[in-house]
Design a protein around this motif. Sequence first.
Motif, PDB file in Angstrom:
ATOM      1  N   MET A  72      -7.218 -23.293 -23.010  1.00  0.00           N
ATOM      2  CA  MET A  72      -7.966 -24.475 -22.588  1.00  0.00           C
ATOM      3  C   MET A  72      -8.451 -25.248 -23.818  1.00  0.00           C
ATOM      4  O   MET A  72      -8.654 -24.661 -24.889  1.00  0.00           O
ATOM      5  CB  MET A  72      -9.133 -24.073 -21.685  1.00  0.00           C
ATOM      6  N   GLU A 127     -12.588 -28.745 -22.008  1.00  0.00           N
ATOM      7  CA  GLU A 127     -12.544 -27.922 -20.793  1.00  0.00           C
ATOM      8  C   GLU A 127     -13.490 -26.733 -20.915  1.00  0.00           C
ATOM      9  O   GLU A 127     -14.203 -26.383 -19.965  1.00  0.00           O
ATOM     10  CB  GLU A 127     -11.108 -27.452 -20.539  1.00  0.00           C
ATOM     11  N   GLU A 162     -17.113 -27.893 -20.596  1.00  0.00           N
ATOM     12  CA  GLU A 162     -17.472 -28.220 -19.208  1.00  0.00           C
ATOM     13  C   GLU A 162     -17.696 -26.957 -18.384  1.00  0.00           C
ATOM     14  O   GLU A 162     -18.647 -26.868 -17.605  1.00  0.00           O
ATOM     15  CB  GLU A 162     -16.376 -29.077 -18.589  1.00  0.00           C
TER      16      GLU A 162
END
Length: 253
Positions: A1, A5, A8
């Motif tokens: 990722m 990402e 988050e």
Amino acid sequence: MLSSELAELAGVTVRTLRHYHQIGLLPEPPRSTGGYRRYDVGDLVRLLRITRLTALGIPLSALPAVLDDPAAAEDLLDELDRQAAAEIERLNARRADIAALRSSGSPPDLPPELSVLRSGPEAGMPEDMARHEHEQLVLLGHLLGEHDSAGLTALLSGVDREMLAGMEPLTARFYALGPDTPDDEVASLIEDWVTGLKPLSEQLASAPAPDPKVSALLDELNERALKPIQHRVLRRILQLLEHGQRPTGPEQS
């Protein structure tokens, strides 16, 4: 990722991720051929552990040891618990201060125990003089309270409010003083003030003599805000009260 990402998923910012990399809390992963950092679930788990521990109040500087040593975490939790208990006491004391301010009607920048010494609206005090009196009490509360706030509160708790209310006409006369005020009115006002303040003076006589810097700073504040005649009269009143409490030498005019 990607870093966005990961950030988050963990509920942090990309900037926070970069900071954790800089201080060594979160190892930097290898980059892709395009130059992007590539994270895996292991990075997410470590980041979640970091955010959980920081939410408990553990400082970033202590995290490297805590993340890898359960025993260190246990010792640190004991210290965090003591800090939290102390913070709760501080917050409870703050709430008590707020409640006292509300019940007394005292301004929030003034210790509630000093609000009894404020002149009421019936004193006919000009706005600039009301501001000066307020500044006096703020300064007095700090200079005395920082050394013996409990003693100051105990001394003022027995102040006769009716006696202070009876002094309101003298306050109005004091703030009416000017260069044209007759000498007999000045002398009469000084005598009336000393007589009126005698009970309070006797009550405070058992208290330790104030630090000279307290008197000096209050006098400087008075000289800055009062008319020359008001400053002289106030000095004379304080000298007479001081002489009555502690006869240390001849009376000065």
